[in-house]
Motif scaffolding. Structure first.
Motif, mmCIF file in Angstrom:
data_model
loop_
_atom_site.group_PDB
_atom_site.id
_atom_site.type_symbol
_atom_site.label_atom_id
_atom_site.label_comp_id
_atom_site.label_asym_id
_atom_site.label_seq_id
_atom_site.Cartn_x
_atom_site.Cartn_y
_atom_site.Cartn_z
ATOM 1 N N GLY A 1 0.694 -1.082 0.063
ATOM 2 C CA GLY A 1 -0.079 0.000 -0.055
ATOM 3 C C GLY A 1 0.806 1.228 -0.002
ATOM 4 N N LEU A 2 2.059 1.185 -0.249
ATOM 5 C CA LEU A 2 3.009 2.473 -0.212
ATOM 6 C C LEU A 2 3.666 2.345 -1.544
ATOM 7 N N LEU A 3 3.859 3.668 -2.212
ATOM 8 C CA LEU A 3 4.899 3.792 -3.234
ATOM 9 C C LEU A 3 6.023 4.538 -2.705
ATOM 10 N N GLN A 4 7.214 4.227 -2.639
ATOM 11 C CA GLN A 4 8.400 4.843 -2.044
ATOM 12 C C GLN A 4 9.477 5.082 -2.984
ATOM 13 N N GLY A 5 10.370 6.262 -2.719
ATOM 14 C CA GLY A 5 11.422 6.492 -3.562
ATOM 15 C C GLY A 5 11.618 7.875 -3.647
ATOM 16 N N ALA A 6 12.812 8.302 -3.975
ATOM 17 C CA ALA A 6 13.356 9.843 -4.078
ATOM 18 C C ALA A 6 12.920 10.450 -2.740
ATOM 19 N N GLY A 7 13.099 9.768 -1.542
ATOM 20 C CA GLY A 7 12.689 10.561 -0.467
ATOM 21 C C GLY A 7 11.252 10.648 0.153
ATOM 22 N N LEU A 8 10.314 9.906 -0.956
ATOM 23 C CA LEU A 8 8.815 10.006 -0.917
ATOM 24 C C LEU A 8 8.254 8.942 -0.347
ATOM 25 N N LYS A 9 7.312 8.618 0.478
ATOM 26 C CA LYS A 9 6.497 7.529 0.895
ATOM 27 C C LYS A 9 4.995 8.115 0.919
ATOM 28 N N LEU A 10 4.581 7.403 -0.020
ATOM 29 C CA LEU A 10 3.034 7.950 -0.402
ATOM 30 C C LEU A 10 2.055 6.573 -0.401
ATOM 31 N N ARG A 11 0.911 6.767 -0.131
ATOM 32 C CA ARG A 11 -0.163 5.831 -0.053
ATOM 33 C C ARG A 11 -0.513 5.453 -1.493
ATOM 34 N N ALA A 12 -0.659 4.297 -1.673
ATOM 35 C CA ALA A 12 -0.799 3.997 -3.269
ATOM 36 C C ALA A 12 -1.870 2.578 -3.151
ATOM 37 N N VAL A 13 -2.499 2.105 -4.312
ATOM 38 C CA VAL A 13 -3.178 1.019 -4.257
ATOM 39 C C VAL A 13 -2.912 0.468 -5.721
ATOM 40 N N CYS A 14 -3.221 -0.909 -5.640
ATOM 41 C CA CYS A 14 -2.966 -1.721 -6.713
ATOM 42 C C CYS A 14 -3.993 -2.645 -7.021
ATOM 43 N N GLY A 15 -3.792 -3.817 -7.694
ATOM 44 C CA GLY A 15 -5.018 -4.440 -8.012
ATOM 45 C C GLY A 15 -5.871 -4.823 -7.105
ATOM 46 N N PHE B 1 -1.074 0.797 -15.934
ATOM 47 C CA PHE B 1 -0.706 2.032 -15.883
ATOM 48 C C PHE B 1 -0.437 2.434 -14.593
ATOM 49 N N LEU B 2 0.225 3.649 -14.272
ATOM 50 C CA LEU B 2 0.501 4.527 -13.049
ATOM 51 C C LEU B 2 -0.341 5.806 -13.357
ATOM 52 N N HIS B 3 -1.827 5.609 -12.349
ATOM 53 C CA HIS B 3 -2.797 6.653 -12.968
ATOM 54 C C HIS B 3 -3.223 7.363 -11.362
ATOM 55 N N VAL B 4 -4.362 8.096 -11.597
ATOM 56 C CA VAL B 4 -4.759 8.711 -10.472
ATOM 57 C C VAL B 4 -5.639 7.885 -9.830
ATOM 58 N N ALA B 5 -5.643 7.535 -8.467
ATOM 59 C CA ALA B 5 -6.647 6.746 -7.799
ATOM 60 C C ALA B 5 -7.799 7.234 -7.519
ATOM 61 N N ALA B 6 -8.873 6.258 -7.537
ATOM 62 C CA ALA B 6 -10.466 6.737 -7.129
ATOM 63 C C ALA B 6 -10.536 7.544 -5.813
ATOM 64 N N ALA B 7 -11.479 8.289 -5.799
ATOM 65 C CA ALA B 7 -11.599 9.266 -4.627
ATOM 66 C C ALA B 7 -11.448 8.481 -3.501
ATOM 67 N N ASP B 8 -12.151 7.130 -3.253
ATOM 68 C CA ASP B 8 -11.959 6.413 -2.146
ATOM 69 C C ASP B 8 -10.595 5.254 -1.963
ATOM 70 N N LEU C 1 -4.085 12.411 -6.929
ATOM 71 C CA LEU C 1 -3.375 13.325 -8.188
ATOM 72 C C LEU C 1 -2.225 13.955 -7.697
ATOM 73 N N ARG C 2 -2.177 14.654 -6.177
ATOM 74 C CA ARG C 2 -1.173 15.557 -6.051
ATOM 75 C C ARG C 2 0.003 14.465 -5.506
ATOM 76 N N ASP C 3 -0.207 13.314 -5.153
ATOM 77 C CA ASP C 3 1.065 12.451 -5.026
ATOM 78 C C ASP C 3 1.526 12.102 -6.231
ATOM 79 N N LEU C 4 0.645 11.598 -7.294
ATOM 80 C CA LEU C 4 1.004 11.182 -8.409
ATOM 81 C C LEU C 4 1.920 12.402 -9.256
ATOM 82 N N LEU C 5 1.507 13.567 -9.175
ATOM 83 C CA LEU C 5 2.395 14.705 -9.789
ATOM 84 C C LEU C 5 3.501 14.790 -8.912
#
Length: 163
Positions: free
Chosen positions: A9-23, A126-133, A145-149
Motif C-alpha cells: 500500500g505504499l509507493l516509495q522512492g526519492a525520499g517520498l513515501k506515499l499511500r498507493a493502491v494496486c489491483g 498504468f500508473l494513474h490517479v486513484a479513485a476518490a475512495d 493526483l497530488r502524489d502522482l504529480l
C-alpha cells in the motif's frame, strides 16, 4: 534514473513515501488478462499522458502528451492491437482513456507486456490517479493526483512492484 517501489500500500522512492493502491487481487508473478492483479517486477515508465482540459502538462523525465477524446487502449486478447493504443470508436474490446471520473487525468504507461506483446498476459498497466475512495484498481498502480504529480516531478523512471 529514479526508481520507486510499491509494496503493502505504499509507493516509495526519492525520499517520498506515499499511500498507493494496486489491483483488487493484489500482486501476481503470473499476470493474466482480467485477473485484477498487478504484475510483480520492475515496470519502466515509458511515457505520460494527461487531460489538457483539466491539468497542465505534468513535470516528468519521460515524454508527455495530451489525451485526446478518441484515445483508447485495446484489451481484447484476440485483436491484433492487444495492449496497444487505439483510436475510438474501435471494434474490439477496449478502454476509453478520456474518462469523466478523473482516474485517467494523468496516466503513466508502464512497460508491461509490450515488447513483445503476449496475448492474455495483461494489458493497460498504468500508473494513474486513484479513485476518490482509494479503491483497488484492475491491475494498475494508483495514487492521489497530488502524489502522482509529486512522483512524476521527482523524476520517476520505473516502479518495482514487490510482493
Amino acid at each position: 534514473m529514479v526508481e520507486f517501489y510499491y509494496q503493502n500500500g505504499l509507493l516509495q522512492g526519492a525520499g517520498l513515501k506515499l499511500r498507493a493502491v494496486c489491483g483488487r487481487a493484489g500482486v501476481s508473478g503470473h499476470k493474466v488478462e482480467g485477473d485484477g492483479a498487478t504484475p510483480l517486477g520492475r515496470l519502466e515508465l515509458l511515457r505520460v499522458m494527461y487531460r489538457a482540459d483539466r491539468i497542465r502538462p505534468p513535470a516528468c523525465v519521460v515524454p508527455v502528451e495530451p489525451i485526446g477524446k478518441f484515445d483508447g487502449w485495446c484489451d481484447d486478447v484476440a485483436d491484433a492491437a492487444y495492449n496497444r493504443p487505439v483510436s475510438l470508436p474501435y471494434p474490439a474490446r477496449h478502454e476509453a482513456l478520456w474518462r469523466a471520473d478523473g482516474v485517467y487525468d494523468v496516466i503513466g504507461v508502464l512497460g508491461w507486456n509490450l515488447a513483445p506483446v503476449v496475448p492474455g498476459r495483461g494489458s493497460a498497466i498504468f500508473l494513474h490517479v486513484a479513485a476518490a475512495d482509494l479503491a483497488p484498481t484492475a491491475g494498475c498502480v494508483a495514487l492521489e493526483l497530488r502524489d502522482l504529480l509529486a512522483v512524476l516531478a521527482a523524476g520517476i523512471t520505473a516502479v518495482e512492484v514487490r510482493g
